[in-house]
Motif scaffolding. Sequence first.
Motif, PDB file in Angstrom:
ATOM      1  N   PHE A 171       0.832  -1.207   0.000  1.00 17.72           N
ATOM      2  CA  PHE A 171       0.000   0.000   0.000  1.00 17.72           C
ATOM      3  C   PHE A 171       0.867   1.258   0.000  1.00 17.72           C
ATOM      4  O   PHE A 171       0.641   2.188  -0.777  1.00 17.72           O
ATOM      5  N   LYS A 174       2.986   1.279  -3.479  1.00 16.21           N
ATOM      6  CA  LYS A 174       2.394   1.183  -4.810  1.00 16.21           C
ATOM      7  C   LYS A 174       1.213   2.117  -5.054  1.00 16.21           C
ATOM      8  O   LYS A 174       0.829   2.302  -6.195  1.00 16.21           O
ATOM      9  N   THR A 175       0.572   2.630  -4.015  1.00 15.83           N
ATOM     10  CA  THR A 175      -0.631   3.421  -4.271  1.00 15.83           C
ATOM     11  C   THR A 175      -0.346   4.914  -4.105  1.00 15.83           C
ATOM     12  O   THR A 175       0.658   5.306  -3.523  1.00 15.83           O
ATOM     13  N   LYS A 176      -1.272   5.719  -4.614  1.00 14.11           N
ATOM     14  CA  LYS A 176      -1.063   7.168  -4.538  1.00 14.11           C
ATOM     15  C   LYS A 176      -1.120   7.652  -3.087  1.00 14.11           C
ATOM     16  O   LYS A 176      -0.401   8.568  -2.710  1.00 14.11           O
ATOM     17  N   TRP A 177      -1.960   6.995  -2.272  1.00 15.31           N
ATOM     18  CA  TRP A 177      -2.042   7.434  -0.871  1.00 15.31           C
ATOM     19  C   TRP A 177      -0.741   7.106  -0.144  1.00 15.31           C
ATOM     20  O   TRP A 177      -0.250   7.895   0.640  1.00 15.31           O
ATOM     21  N   MET A 179       2.121   6.878  -1.519  1.00 17.02           N
ATOM     22  CA  MET A 179       3.116   7.813  -2.032  1.00 17.02           C
ATOM     23  C   MET A 179       3.007   9.143  -1.283  1.00 17.02           C
ATOM     24  O   MET A 179       4.008   9.713  -0.855  1.00 17.02           O
TER      25      MET A 179
END
Lengths: 307, 256
Positions: A171, A174-177, A179
């Motif tokens: 999570f 890999k995800t925008k949140w 990041m």
Amino acid sequence: MDLFLQNIVNALQWGSFYALIALGYSMVYSILMLFNFAHGDIFMVGAYIGFGIATGLLALAAMAGLPVPGWLVLVLTIIISMFLTSFVGIFIERVGYRPLREAPRASAAITGLMIGIILETGNLALLGARRLSFPSLIDTVTFQIGSVYVTNKKIFIVAVSLSLMFGLHLFIQKTKWGMAMRAMSYDFQAVPLMGVSINKLAPLTFAIGSGLAAAAGILYGLAYPVLDPYMGILLGWKAFVAAILGGRGSILGAALAGFLLGFIEIFAAWIFPSTFRDLIAYSIILLILTFRPHGFFGQAHSTQLRL
Amino acid sequence: MALLRVDNMTHYFGGLRAVHNYNLVLEPGHITGLIGPNGAGKTTVFNLITGIHTPTEGNVEIEGHNLIGHRPHEIASMGIGRTFQNLLLWRHMNVVEHVKMACYSQLEYGLLDAFFGTRRCRREEKRITAKAMHLLETFNVADYSSRLISNLPYGAQRRVEMARAMATNPKVLLLDEPTAGMTPDELNRMIDIIRKIHRDFEVAILMIEHRLKFVMELCEKIQTLVFGEVIAEGTPTEIQNNPEVIEAYLGKEDVT
């Protein structure tokens, strides 16, 4: 040697609880620069919600006369409790922390302590002082590997913990949140100017941390099936130590330090009389922090806060 | 209609008046410079426009929309991008992630998409990665894309920061001392880059800058801010010969 291996197995289980709880401290710190001191009590609430769901599911199965296997109840309990407890975290962020986001950090820390007390005493008022015993959902099966004894529960606890940590890792990476959370942990001033709403990111962070704490609560109930309203205090403090030891805001550090803490405690209890356990264990950690004040993966952080 | 318009903006930090009666009209496609000695309040002007602080008095508008009271992430999505004097990069993230981060609100997938790894999630990630790579190429830093930002030369870090600012699709770009700490060689390169941004992205620019040569070269209009007040405003030539500006920068001329 056998005892050594046996203790490693025990330490892995014990460290799992610390690691799962420490992750919640670290995640919240990395984006809001505050330690949520109510987090240990969220662990407690998670364990109680797990208790409620498990007994509820068992009663439901009995009523319907269905022979629902225990492991299914356990898995469902973990998933539902994580989901429900995450809303406890969201609620705490909204009501307790958001109004104080611009306030001095000490006020926010005090808020956490107060929320913790409210959760403990609220539970006391609601359910009374008696301790509850967590239903034993699966029968204990002991395997002997060489001369080391491993129970199915231990394997389950460590496996679930590691999977959750791996999931969190994915999570975050890999995800925008994820990041955005990572970016926040290095510098939070620039992040909102990239179009990120802190008022959405902060509740999400609390939700995930609380979900992990709930999982820890249920796994803990599986290993030590006695629940009381104050069970989260000491465990919460120790997990907080792990979060600091791992390096403030470092996710990997929190997980590793959680396990390390488990190892130090278990081995301190093995070598010394068990009443000396925490005395020895936390003296060692004090020593580590003397030489590495930022923890294992910590970084000097800019200290001003503007969101 | 002015693209960015600031009217009578005043800001106090406690009892300290940091900015007083600041006005700005930035037309589409224009470059305006904001100069002034250290501590004059230049960066505060940027922080007020981008919503990091809310002005005590005054009004800020972009394309006629009022910005006062909006949160920084909303103002960013209304078309204001910025860079920072001290960069504010994310040390342990790689270069392409910096630019992807700025596309955060353009990444259109939900928590469930991410949880189940749906095609939509993968497609969005791919689309934004491509966009980020394209921007990195524009700023000549594509070769660094998978390196950690902290391992890049300083000039390249600045260019990544600009690519990041441009990734939010701004209509107005605020540059806070784009040449701070640069060598003369990097400086000339930066002039070309700003010209290129200005031309290719059709963005209006407001820039804070200390080096007069640089401002003179790029700006159509220059404002001089001293103790939070604009003491002179005009074309580069006018500013260069304005006695008050000279005094603020070099001290009073002693004619004896």
